[in-house]
Motif scaffolding. Structure first.
Motif, PDB file in Angstrom:
ATOM      1  N   ALA A   1       0.822  -1.213   0.000  1.00 37.21           N
ATOM      2  CA  ALA A   1       0.000   0.000   0.000  1.00 37.21           C
ATOM      3  C   ALA A   1       0.853   1.259   0.000  1.00 37.21           C
ATOM      4  O   ALA A   1       0.553   2.222  -0.712  1.00 37.21           O
ATOM      5  N   LYS A   2       1.925   1.259   0.789  1.00 36.60           N
ATOM      6  CA  LYS A   2       2.766   2.450   0.924  1.00 36.60           C
ATOM      7  C   LYS A   2       3.566   2.727  -0.346  1.00 36.60           C
ATOM      8  O   LYS A   2       3.685   3.880  -0.784  1.00 36.60           O
ATOM      9  N   GLU A   3       4.128   1.703  -0.947  1.00 34.46           N
ATOM     10  CA  GLU A   3       5.042   1.882  -2.080  1.00 34.46           C
ATOM     11  C   GLU A   3       4.394   1.642  -3.436  1.00 34.46           C
ATOM     12  O   GLU A   3       5.053   1.823  -4.467  1.00 34.46           O
ATOM     13  N   SER A   4       3.141   1.209  -3.432  1.00 30.10           N
ATOM     14  CA  SER A   4       2.436   0.903  -4.693  1.00 30.10           C
ATOM     15  C   SER A   4       3.206  -0.120  -5.529  1.00 30.10           C
ATOM     16  O   SER A   4       3.416   0.055  -6.743  1.00 30.10           O
ATOM     17  N   ILE A   5       3.650  -1.182  -4.862  1.00 34.24           N
ATOM     18  CA  ILE A   5       4.349  -2.253  -5.566  1.00 34.24           C
ATOM     19  C   ILE A   5       3.608  -3.568  -5.326  1.00 34.24           C
ATOM     20  O   ILE A   5       2.814  -3.686  -4.388  1.00 34.24           O
ATOM     21  N   THR A   6       3.866  -4.530  -6.207  1.00 30.88           N
ATOM     22  CA  THR A   6       3.250  -5.848  -6.092  1.00 30.88           C
ATOM     23  C   THR A   6       4.329  -6.893  -5.858  1.00 30.88           C
ATOM     24  O   THR A   6       5.294  -6.975  -6.630  1.00 30.88           O
ATOM     25  N   PHE A   7       4.182  -7.658  -4.803  1.00 31.42           N
ATOM     26  CA  PHE A   7       5.121  -8.736  -4.519  1.00 31.42           C
ATOM     27  C   PHE A   7       4.746  -9.972  -5.328  1.00 31.42           C
ATOM     28  O   PHE A   7       3.549 -10.288  -5.465  1.00 31.42           O
ATOM     29  N   PRO A   8       5.716 -10.694  -5.854  1.00 35.53           N
ATOM     30  CA  PRO A   8       5.405 -11.965  -6.507  1.00 35.53           C
ATOM     31  C   PRO A   8       4.758 -12.914  -5.503  1.00 35.53           C
ATOM     32  O   PRO A   8       5.081 -12.867  -4.309  1.00 35.53           O
ATOM     33  N   PRO A   9       3.843 -13.777  -5.937  1.00 34.53           N
ATOM     34  CA  PRO A   9       3.209 -14.714  -5.008  1.00 34.53           C
ATOM     35  C   PRO A   9       4.254 -15.595  -4.304  1.00 34.53           C
ATOM     36  O   PRO A   9       5.290 -15.920  -4.875  1.00 34.53           O
ATOM     37  N   GLY A  10       3.957 -15.955  -3.046  1.00 33.91           N
ATOM     38  CA  GLY A  10       4.810 -16.905  -2.344  1.00 33.91           C
ATOM     39  C   GLY A  10       5.874 -16.304  -1.454  1.00 33.91           C
ATOM     40  O   GLY A  10       6.864 -16.980  -1.141  1.00 33.91           O
ATOM     41  N   THR A  11       5.692 -15.049  -1.024  1.00 30.70           N
ATOM     42  CA  THR A  11       6.706 -14.413  -0.173  1.00 30.70           C
ATOM     43  C   THR A  11       6.965 -15.221   1.093  1.00 30.70           C
ATOM     44  O   THR A  11       8.125 -15.484   1.449  1.00 30.70           O
ATOM     45  N   LEU A  12       5.921 -15.625   1.790  1.00 30.95           N
ATOM     46  CA  LEU A  12       6.083 -16.367   3.042  1.00 30.95           C
ATOM     47  C   LEU A  12       6.873 -17.655   2.816  1.00 30.95           C
ATOM     48  O   LEU A  12       7.800 -17.960   3.572  1.00 30.95           O
ATOM     49  N   GLU A  13       6.537 -18.391   1.783  1.00 34.69           N
ATOM     50  CA  GLU A  13       7.207 -19.663   1.506  1.00 34.69           C
ATOM     51  C   GLU A  13       8.673 -19.448   1.144  1.00 34.69           C
ATOM     52  O   GLU A  13       9.550 -20.222   1.568  1.00 34.69           O
ATOM     53  N   ARG A  14       8.957 -18.399   0.361  1.00 36.72           N
ATOM     54  CA  ARG A  14      10.353 -18.120  -0.012  1.00 36.72           C
ATOM     55  C   ARG A  14      11.193 -17.794   1.215  1.00 36.72           C
ATOM     56  O   ARG A  14      12.324 -18.278   1.362  1.00 36.72           O
ATOM     57  N   LEU A  15      10.636 -16.967   2.100  1.00 42.71           N
ATOM     58  CA  LEU A  15      11.400 -16.542   3.267  1.00 42.71           C
ATOM     59  C   LEU A  15      11.556 -17.679   4.278  1.00 42.71           C
ATOM     60  O   LEU A  15      12.593 -17.788   4.940  1.00 42.71           O
ATOM     61  N   GLU A  16      10.559 -18.524   4.395  1.00 39.47           N
ATOM     62  CA  GLU A  16      10.692 -19.697   5.268  1.00 39.47           C
ATOM     63  C   GLU A  16      11.759 -20.649   4.737  1.00 39.47           C
ATOM     64  O   GLU A  16      12.549 -21.215   5.518  1.00 39.47           O
ATOM     65  N   ALA A  17      11.798 -20.822   3.415  1.00 39.68           N
ATOM     66  CA  ALA A  17      12.802 -21.707   2.819  1.00 39.68           C
ATOM     67  C   ALA A  17      14.212 -21.163   3.028  1.00 39.68           C
ATOM     68  O   ALA A  17      15.156 -21.923   3.276  1.00 39.68           O
ATOM     69  N   TYR A  18      14.365 -19.835   2.933  1.00 38.22           N
ATOM     70  CA  TYR A  18      15.686 -19.253   3.174  1.00 38.22           C
ATOM     71  C   TYR A  18      16.093 -19.414   4.636  1.00 38.22           C
ATOM     72  O   TYR A  18      17.258 -19.663   4.942  1.00 38.22           O
ATOM     73  N   THR A  19      15.135 -19.286   5.535  1.00 35.54           N
ATOM     74  CA  THR A  19      15.439 -19.471   6.954  1.00 35.54           C
ATOM     75  C   THR A  19      15.960 -20.875   7.214  1.00 35.54           C
ATOM     76  O   THR A  19      16.848 -21.072   8.057  1.00 35.54           O
TER      77      THR A  19
END
Length: 340
Positions: free
Chosen positions: A273-291
């Motif tokens: 909302a703040k930056e008017s950008i769209t994240f690719p689907p799957g942010t949570l899964e990507r970050l969990e996999a990196y963890t």
């Protein structure tokens, strides 16, 4: 039979013996020299020379074993071509790693950058050193500065007129100087998560490639949500782990999975909302996999002005869970700074 002939014949066994001895000595010297040379070639980090083929092959064997556990690309070719010349500022864990690829000069944060030099200047320092380095950099070389730091840099870069400079998202962990790095290759992102954008992005990617590490060269529009995604990762797992008194990010992700998910989803929504950008689907899964890849990384809320403050400033209405956890850390005395 002449006297001279008799003298020569009597000396011939001695000559033969001397020749045999010289040959034996030369053989020993040659063998020792070869062993010494082989030993020197096995040194882990040569100075600023290109990686040898044997070292590259050995590193790739270790890399294959690591990749097998994470589903990585097993068909990668080892590139032993030296990367483009670069100046590296900082000789810590990241700076030392980049320098080990060769073809570079390494400077300290107080050293002067050559005004007549060329090529990228990789800044492998803490965020708090950036202002001083920029001030010491000649005006004509500032466009070559490449920022590798974690956190939200946009406001800082804009205030210094450097928003068009090359930036790098390092999904790369070096536990200690000289130790093998852990690449950001996960079960979801086999191409790796490290990304770079700008004029010197390819030069940085080539340097990592020499070290058998991956880097994606992307445009500015692709880089921006990726930058915020990395900011969300470091701000979330460190915060949840600290508030819940976890030792590592892996522990935080495992024991407080629901809290982590709440924070990540909240931050993605607020940033969109703040930056008017769209994240690719799957942010949570990507970050969990990196963890999972850097599970042993210790938890701590630090460098607040570069990390969590961006989200804190969005306000309690936008990010109530995030800001509530920060207040919890403050109440428990887990912060080394005062909240604004």
């Amino acid at each position: 039979m002449s006297t001279s002939f008799i003298k020569t014949r009597r000396q011939s066994p001695l000559v033969l013996l001397a020749a045999v001895g010289a040959f034996f000595l030369a053989s020993v010297q040659c063998s020792c020299g070869w062993s010494l040379a082989r030993g020197l070639s096995n040194l882990k980090y040569p100075s600023t020379t290109a990686l040898s083929g044997s070292r590259g092959a050995a590193k790739w064997e270790r890399k294959k074993a690591w990749l097998e556990k994470r589903g990585g690309d097993m068909d990668r070719n080892v590139d032993t071509t030296p990367p483009p010349f670069a100046t590296i500022v900082g000789n810590g864990r990241i700076g030392g790693l980049l320098a080990s690829a060769g073809n570079c000069v390494v400077l300290g944060r107080d050293d002067a950058v050559d005004a007549s030099g060329e090529g990228p200047i990789f800044l492998a320092t803490r965020n708090d050193a950036l202002e001083g380095i920029i001030n010491k950099t000649p005006e004509n070389r500032r466009k070559d500065l490449v920022f590798l730091q974690n956190g939200y840099l946009d406001s800082f870069l804009e205030s210094n007129g450097l928003m068009d400079n090359t930036q790098v998202l390092l999904y790369l962990s070096v536990p200690a100087k000289g130790v093998e790095p852990v690449d950001g290759v996960t079960s979801i992102n086999r191409e790796g998560l490290t990304a770079a954008t700008g004029e010197w992005a390819q030069a940085f990617s080539d340097r990592l490639d020499t070290l058998d590490l991956k880097c994606n060269v992307v445009d500015a529009a692709t880089y921006k949500p990726a930058m915020f995604e990395k900011l969300i990762w470091i701000s979330t797992f460190m915060l949840v782990g600290t508030a819940k008194e976890c030792t590592t990010v892996g522990e935080a992700g495992k024991l407080y999975k629901d809290v982590v998910a709440d924070v990540i989803n909240e931050l993605v929504s607020a940033v969109s909302a703040k930056e008017s950008i769209t994240f690719p689907p799957g942010t949570l899964e990507r970050l969990e996999a990196y963890t999972d890849v850097v599970a042993d990384f210790p938890c701590a809320v630090k460098e607040f002005e570069w990390r969590n403050q961006y989200f804190w400033n969005l306000g309690d209405d936008a990010v109530p869970v995030h800001n509530g956890l920060l207040k919890e850390c403050a109440q428990k005395g887990f912060l080394s700074f005062d909240l604004p």
